[in-house]
Design a protein around this motif. Structure first.
Motif, PDB file in Angstrom:
ATOM      1  N   LYS A 182       0.871  -1.492  -0.010  1.00  0.00           N
ATOM      2  CA  LYS A 182      -0.012  -0.289   0.005  1.00  0.00           C
ATOM      3  C   LYS A 182       0.871   0.967   0.155  1.00  0.00           C
ATOM      4  CE  LYS A 182      -4.556  -1.217   0.189  1.00  0.00           C
ATOM      5  NZ  LYS A 182      -5.563  -0.576  -0.124  1.00  0.00           N
ATOM      6  N   GLN A 183       1.690   0.897   1.230  1.00  0.00           N
ATOM      7  CA  GLN A 183       2.854   2.411   0.622  1.00  0.00           C
ATOM      8  C   GLN A 183       3.461   2.636  -0.700  1.00  0.00           C
ATOM      9  OE1 GLN A 183       5.941   1.750   3.989  1.00  0.00           O
ATOM     10  NE2 GLN A 183       4.555   1.499   5.604  1.00  0.00           N
ATOM     11  N   LEU A 184       3.516   1.367  -0.961  1.00  0.00           N
ATOM     12  CA  LEU A 184       4.133   1.809  -2.827  1.00  0.00           C
ATOM     13  C   LEU A 184       3.323   2.467  -3.439  1.00  0.00           C
ATOM     14  CD1 LEU A 184       5.719  -1.631  -3.424  1.00  0.00           C
ATOM     15  CD2 LEU A 184       7.201   0.317  -2.531  1.00  0.00           C
ATOM     16  N   GLY A 185       1.938   1.997  -3.375  1.00  0.00           N
ATOM     17  CA  GLY A 185       0.291   2.467  -3.919  1.00  0.00           C
ATOM     18  C   GLY A 185      -0.005   1.433  -5.068  1.00  0.00           C
ATOM     19  N   ALA A 186      -0.263   0.820  -4.315  1.00  0.00           N
ATOM     20  CA  ALA A 186      -1.039  -0.045  -5.191  1.00  0.00           C
ATOM     21  C   ALA A 186      -2.344   0.491  -3.885  1.00  0.00           C
ATOM     22  CB  ALA A 186      -1.167  -1.397  -4.027  1.00  0.00           C
ATOM     23  N   ASP A 187      -3.388   0.001  -5.213  1.00  0.00           N
ATOM     24  CA  ASP A 187      -4.874   0.427  -4.873  1.00  0.00           C
ATOM     25  C   ASP A 187      -5.597  -0.593  -3.994  1.00  0.00           C
ATOM     26  OD1 ASP A 187      -5.440   3.004  -6.486  1.00  0.00           O
ATOM     27  OD2 ASP A 187      -3.977   1.696  -7.838  1.00  0.00           O
ATOM     28  N   ASP A 188      -4.837  -2.861  -3.910  1.00  0.00           N
ATOM     29  CA  ASP A 188      -5.955  -3.219  -3.540  1.00  0.00           C
ATOM     30  C   ASP A 188      -4.390  -3.947  -3.895  1.00  0.00           C
ATOM     31  OD1 ASP A 188      -6.909  -4.359  -2.041  1.00  0.00           O
ATOM     32  OD2 ASP A 188      -9.022  -4.852  -3.602  1.00  0.00           O
ATOM     33  N   VAL A 189      -4.590  -5.032  -2.513  1.00  0.00           N
ATOM     34  CA  VAL A 189      -4.083  -5.912  -1.835  1.00  0.00           C
ATOM     35  C   VAL A 189      -4.504  -7.141  -2.035  1.00  0.00           C
ATOM     36  CG1 VAL A 189      -2.017  -7.239  -0.808  1.00  0.00           C
ATOM     37  CG2 VAL A 189      -1.866  -4.427  -0.640  1.00  0.00           C
ATOM     38  N   LEU A 190      -4.057  -8.578  -2.826  1.00  0.00           N
ATOM     39  CA  LEU A 190      -4.556  -9.759  -2.626  1.00  0.00           C
ATOM     40  C   LEU A 190      -3.912 -10.719  -2.465  1.00  0.00           C
ATOM     41  CD1 LEU A 190      -5.937 -10.001  -6.790  1.00  0.00           C
ATOM     42  CD2 LEU A 190      -7.112  -9.181  -4.372  1.00  0.00           C
ATOM     43  N   ILE A 191      -4.433 -11.304  -1.120  1.00  0.00           N
ATOM     44  CA  ILE A 191      -3.762 -12.657  -0.837  1.00  0.00           C
ATOM     45  C   ILE A 191      -3.611 -13.369  -1.342  1.00  0.00           C
ATOM     46  CG2 ILE A 191      -3.241 -13.724   1.477  1.00  0.00           C
ATOM     47  CD1 ILE A 191      -2.616 -10.485   1.742  1.00  0.00           C
TER      48      ILE A 191
END
Length: 327
Positions: A182-191
């Protein structure tokens, strides 16, 4: 010169510090005094024997100064970075005080970054840029999944895609790594703990234009299934292992209209078809120096700490690019 050699195929402990004759550049080569080099999973594969017989000295990239250029193109003392060109594979690589590199794989750099900062960029960013914009032809406003996003290559892809104006869905197996992405700018994170992202994407009703896949063969079918019709998938790594895709059938496994490509930087960067000069490294370094791209090394090791560095890389401890300095 001092150099680190692969004494036998095996674990990190086979990396041995020794003395070798100074290399001499021939026509078409540049001799570089190495100041720092980045660590890459490819070097662990070579060390372990996964790529068969390779050069004695590993290392596929470096930052340093020109010691000699028979062509006269690069004056002695010029700050440069060098990437691939057979380093560590078909010719001795950058785990040494001196290395010769094909001139096509050497780029002069003008950046205020220190040696560790310079060495953290070239291989992963040149590869990420080539995959995103060469193979995938990523456009602003498109949605891309970066699979294997906590790797140094994955983080570079997230950085560049966000900077380009794309919507980025980043994946990780460990939920604790989501804040980093998220800090890198990803809009969402998928596991991605089971290799089945397509179902998650469908549940979110997201239309995915492209997949930048660093995980590799063991999730290839799933990566192909999660993009929209006429979407694009580019495979650039093998974090999930080298086992081939068993019984792959284009009729059932390759959705109609979906484009699959591969980018093997170790084999092509610096060749006429994939010229290193096509990669905007000066622009990338400027954005790193300005803080627009988060590409600083996460750990820095001394030359004599190479065994510890490889152990940390294989354990996945760094969560980013690790660098070794020689000064």
């Amino acid at each position: 010169m001092k150099a680190i050699v692969i004494s036998a195929h095996g674990g990190p402990e086979v990396l041995t510090l020794t003395e070798l004759p100074d290399p001499v550049p021939t026509d078409g080569e540049v001799l570089i005094r190495v100041k720092a080099f980045g660590l890459n999973h490819a070097e662990a594969y070579m060390r372990g024997g996964a790529w068969g017989e390779v050069a004695a000295v590993p290392g596929i990239e470096c930052a340093g100064v020109v010691e000699a250029d028979p062509s006269g193109e690069l004056p002695v003392g010029t700050r440069v970075v060098a990437i691939l060109g057979g380093m560590g594979r078909t010719r001795n690589g950058s785990y040494a005080q001196l290395v010769t590199v094909p001139a096509t794989n050497v780029v002069a750099v003008d950046s205020p970054l220190d040696w560790a900062g310079l060495a953290a960029v070239p291989e992963v960013y040149a590869t990420a840029w080539s995959g995103l914009f060469g193979n995938l032809d990523l456009r602003p406003s498109e949605t891309i999944v970066v699979r294997g996003a906590t790797s140094s290559l994955g983080q570079a892809a997230v950085n560049l895609a966000v900077d380009h104006g794309a919507t980025v869905l980043a994946t990780t197996r460990n939920p604790a790594h989501a804040p980093l992405l998220k800090q890198l700018g990803a809009d969402d994170v998928l596991i991605d703990d089971d290799g089945a992202l397509a179902a998650q994407v469908r549940e979110r009703e997201v239309s995915v234009d492209a997949v930048f896949d660093v995980v590799g063969n063991n999730v290839l079918r799933d990566s192909l299934a999660l993009v929209r019709p006429r979407g694009r998938v580019c495979q650039l790594g093998f974090l999930g292992g080298f086992d081939p895709v068993r019984d792959f059938d284009p009729i059932t496994d390759l959705p109609s209209g979906v484009r699959l490509s591969f980018f093997g930087s170790a084999f092509v960067l610096g060749t006429p078809a994939f010229a290193l000069t096509d990669v905007p490294l000066d622009e990338i370094y400027a954005k790193v120096a300005a803080g627009a791209l988060r590409a600083r090394p996460t750990r820095i090791f001394r030359f004599d700490e190479i065994v510890e560095a490889h152990r940390a890389m294989e354990a996945g401890e760094a969560l980013g690019k690790m660098v070794v300095t020689l000064d």
